[in-house]
Design a protein around this motif. Structure first.
Motif, PDB file in Angstrom:
ATOM      1  N   VAL A 113       0.851  -1.201   0.000  1.00 13.24           N
ATOM      2  CA  VAL A 113       0.000   0.000   0.000  1.00 13.24           C
ATOM      3  C   VAL A 113       0.881   1.243   0.000  1.00 13.24           C
ATOM      4  N   LEU A 114       1.947   1.216   0.778  1.00 13.90           N
ATOM      5  CA  LEU A 114       2.888   2.335   0.817  1.00 13.90           C
ATOM      6  C   LEU A 114       3.451   2.618  -0.581  1.00 13.90           C
ATOM      7  N   LEU A 115       3.938   1.580  -1.247  1.00 11.51           N
ATOM      8  CA  LEU A 115       4.497   1.758  -2.587  1.00 11.51           C
ATOM      9  C   LEU A 115       3.447   2.283  -3.557  1.00 11.51           C
ATOM     10  N   PHE A 116       2.269   1.691  -3.538  1.00 11.21           N
ATOM     11  CA  PHE A 116       1.180   2.132  -4.412  1.00 11.21           C
ATOM     12  C   PHE A 116       0.902   3.617  -4.184  1.00 11.21           C
ATOM     13  N   ALA A 117       0.751   4.009  -2.920  1.00 18.41           N
ATOM     14  CA  ALA A 117       0.431   5.400  -2.598  1.00 18.41           C
ATOM     15  C   ALA A 117       1.547   6.346  -3.033  1.00 18.41           C
ATOM     16  N   GLU A 134      -5.503 -10.318  -9.869  1.00 19.64           N
ATOM     17  CA  GLU A 134      -5.456 -11.152 -11.077  1.00 19.64           C
ATOM     18  C   GLU A 134      -4.089 -11.091 -11.760  1.00 19.64           C
ATOM     19  N   LYS A 135      -3.197 -10.263 -11.214  1.00 18.25           N
ATOM     20  CA  LYS A 135      -1.861 -10.038 -11.779  1.00 18.25           C
ATOM     21  C   LYS A 135      -1.927  -9.514 -13.214  1.00 18.25           C
ATOM     22  N   SER A 136      -2.896  -8.592 -13.399  1.00 15.68           N
ATOM     23  CA  SER A 136      -3.055  -7.979 -14.716  1.00 15.68           C
ATOM     24  C   SER A 136      -3.104  -6.454 -14.602  1.00 15.68           C
ATOM     25  N   TRP A 137      -2.610  -5.921 -13.494  1.00 18.62           N
ATOM     26  CA  TRP A 137      -2.660  -4.477 -13.251  1.00 18.62           C
ATOM     27  C   TRP A 137      -1.438  -3.802 -13.859  1.00 18.62           C
ATOM     28  N   SER A 138      -1.660  -2.662 -14.459  1.00 24.86           N
ATOM     29  CA  SER A 138      -0.543  -1.857 -14.958  1.00 24.86           C
ATOM     30  C   SER A 138      -0.960  -0.400 -14.927  1.00 24.86           C
ATOM     31  N   LYS A 139       0.024   0.445 -15.003  1.00 28.43           N
ATOM     32  CA  LYS A 139      -0.211   1.891 -15.039  1.00 28.43           C
ATOM     33  C   LYS A 139       0.810   2.454 -16.022  1.00 28.43           C
ATOM     34  N   ASP A 140       0.344   3.282 -16.928  1.00 29.26           N
ATOM     35  CA  ASP A 140       1.198   3.790 -18.007  1.00 29.26           C
ATOM     36  C   ASP A 140       2.491   4.411 -17.516  1.00 29.26           C
ATOM     37  N   LEU A 142       4.255   3.711 -14.914  1.00 30.87           N
ATOM     38  CA  LEU A 142       5.083   2.830 -14.081  1.00 30.87           C
ATOM     39  C   LEU A 142       5.702   1.718 -14.914  1.00 30.87           C
ATOM     40  N   THR A 143       6.887   1.303 -14.519  1.00 31.35           N
ATOM     41  CA  THR A 143       7.535   0.191 -15.205  1.00 31.35           C
ATOM     42  C   THR A 143       6.808  -1.118 -14.872  1.00 31.35           C
ATOM     43  N   GLU A 144       7.011  -2.075 -15.729  1.00 29.69           N
ATOM     44  CA  GLU A 144       6.441  -3.408 -15.507  1.00 29.69           C
ATOM     45  C   GLU A 144       6.924  -3.989 -14.176  1.00 29.69           C
ATOM     46  N   GLU A 145       8.184  -3.741 -13.850  1.00 29.17           N
ATOM     47  CA  GLU A 145       8.769  -4.278 -12.611  1.00 29.17           C
ATOM     48  C   GLU A 145       8.136  -3.652 -11.376  1.00 29.17           C
ATOM     49  N   CYS A 146       7.859  -2.364 -11.422  1.00 32.53           N
ATOM     50  CA  CYS A 146       7.205  -1.698 -10.298  1.00 32.53           C
ATOM     51  C   CYS A 146       5.792  -2.247 -10.112  1.00 32.53           C
ATOM     52  N   CYS A 147       5.059  -2.383 -11.202  1.00 28.26           N
ATOM     53  CA  CYS A 147       3.704  -2.945 -11.147  1.00 28.26           C
ATOM     54  C   CYS A 147       3.736  -4.368 -10.606  1.00 28.26           C
ATOM     55  N   ASP A 148       4.737  -5.141 -11.009  1.00 29.43           N
ATOM     56  CA  ASP A 148       4.873  -6.518 -10.543  1.00 29.43           C
ATOM     57  C   ASP A 148       5.099  -6.574  -9.036  1.00 29.43           C
ATOM     58  N   GLU A 169      14.922  -8.346  -2.960  1.00 25.08           N
ATOM     59  CA  GLU A 169      15.518  -9.125  -4.046  1.00 25.08           C
ATOM     60  C   GLU A 169      14.699  -9.028  -5.329  1.00 25.08           C
ATOM     61  N   HIS A 170      13.557  -8.344  -5.264  1.00 28.87           N
ATOM     62  CA  HIS A 170      12.684  -8.223  -6.425  1.00 28.87           C
ATOM     63  C   HIS A 170      13.406  -7.492  -7.560  1.00 28.87           C
ATOM     64  N   LYS A 171      13.065  -7.846  -8.777  1.00 29.13           N
ATOM     65  CA  LYS A 171      13.731  -7.283  -9.955  1.00 29.13           C
ATOM     66  C   LYS A 171      13.597  -5.764 -10.058  1.00 29.13           C
ATOM     67  N   TRP A 172      12.573  -5.161  -9.457  1.00 30.33           N
ATOM     68  CA  TRP A 172      12.438  -3.705  -9.497  1.00 30.33           C
ATOM     69  C   TRP A 172      13.624  -3.028  -8.815  1.00 30.33           C
ATOM     70  N   PHE A 173      14.111  -3.622  -7.730  1.00 30.82           N
ATOM     71  CA  PHE A 173      15.250  -3.039  -7.014  1.00 30.82           C
ATOM     72  C   PHE A 173      16.577  -3.286  -7.738  1.00 30.82           C
ATOM     73  N   GLN A 174      16.599  -4.220  -8.658  1.00 30.03           N
ATOM     74  CA  GLN A 174      17.835  -4.540  -9.368  1.00 30.03           C
ATOM     75  C   GLN A 174      18.080  -3.630 -10.559  1.00 30.03           C
ATOM     76  N   ILE A 175      17.035  -2.956 -11.034  1.00 31.94           N
ATOM     77  CA  ILE A 175      17.156  -2.073 -12.188  1.00 31.94           C
ATOM     78  C   ILE A 175      17.811  -0.775 -11.762  1.00 31.94           C
ATOM     79  N   LYS A 176      18.863  -0.416 -12.453  1.00 35.09           N
ATOM     80  CA  LYS A 176      19.573   0.840 -12.177  1.00 35.09           C
ATOM     81  C   LYS A 176      19.050   1.920 -13.109  1.00 35.09           C
ATOM     82  N   LYS A 177      19.248   3.152 -12.740  1.00 36.21           N
ATOM     83  CA  LYS A 177      18.766   4.298 -13.529  1.00 36.21           C
ATOM     84  C   LYS A 177      19.235   4.245 -14.961  1.00 36.21           C
TER      85      LYS A 177
END
Length: 177
Positions: A113-117, A134-140, A142-148, A169-177
C-alpha cells in the motif's frame, strides 16, 4: 523515553505532497528500500510495527534518509495470528475475511500500500485491487517491474504474497537508472 527527530525532515506524505502528490519511481524505490529494511529489522527483532504508512516515515529532506516512527500500535511479533485490528490505515484483506492476520504478511501488505500510494498518489481502490489480484494491473507511468512488485505485495490471499525477506531481491530493485 527519548525520541530522535532528524532535521530538516518531514513525513513522507508531506514530502510527496510537496512533490506534486506522488513520487518518481527512483525516489519511491529509495524510500521503499529503506522502509522495507526497517520493517524487516523490526520483525527480526520480534516487533510487529502494525502501522507502516507514509505519515509514519520521516524523511530527512537533504539526505533522503528514512526513519520509521510511531510504534504506538506495535506489538511483539508472534507466529500466531492477531485477532484485533490496530494501526494500518489500509487493512489487509484477510482481516476482513477471517478476522485475523499474521504479522509478517500484514507488514508486506502495508508495504505494498505504501508503494502504491507513493507512485500513484492515492490508495488502491477496488478497481485497482481486482486486477492486482489477477496479476493484470498496470499503469502507463510505471515500469512493468514496479507494477509486478505492487502485485506481489497486494495479493488478497496472504499465501500468494511475496515474503518480507524477498522484497528487496525483487527485480524492481535490481534495475539501475
Amino acid at each position: 523515553m527519548v525520541l530522535e527527530r532528524p532535521s530538516p525532515c518531514v513525513d513522507v506524505r508531506d514530502f510527496a505532497t510537496s512533490n506534486g502528490g506522488k513520487l518518481t519511481q527512483e525516489l519511491a524505490k529509495d524510500i521503499m528500500c529503506q522502509a522495507t529494511t526497517a520493517a524487516y529489522k523490526c520483525c527480526r527483532r520480534g516487533v510487529f510495527h502494525r502501522d507502516i504508512k507514509m505519515e509514519n516515515l520521516l524523511i530527512t529532506t537533504d539526505t533522503l534518509y528514512i526513519k520509521l516512527i510511531e510504534f504506538g500500535c506495535g506489538d511483539l511479533l508472534t507466529r500466531s495470528s492477531y485477532k484485533t485490528f490496530m494501526g494500518m490505515i489500509y487493512m489487509c484483506p484477510e482481516y476482513f475475511e477471517w478476522d485475523e492476520c499474521y504479522g509478517k504478511l500484514a507488514t508486506v501488505y502495508s508495504l505494498g500500500v505504501l508503494l502504491f500510494a507513493m507512485v500513484c498518489g492515492k490508495f488502491p481502490t477496488h478497481f485497482d485491487l481486482h486486477p492486482i489480484n489477477e496479476k493484470s494491473w498496470s499503469k502507463d507511468c510505471l515500469t512493468e517491474e514496479c507494477c509486478d512488485l505492487i502485485e506481489a505485495c497486494l495479493q488478497e490471499d496472504p499465501d500468494d504474497r511475496i515474503d518480507l525477506d524477498e522484497i528487496l531481491e525483487h527485480k524492481w530493485f535490481q534495475i539501475k537508472k
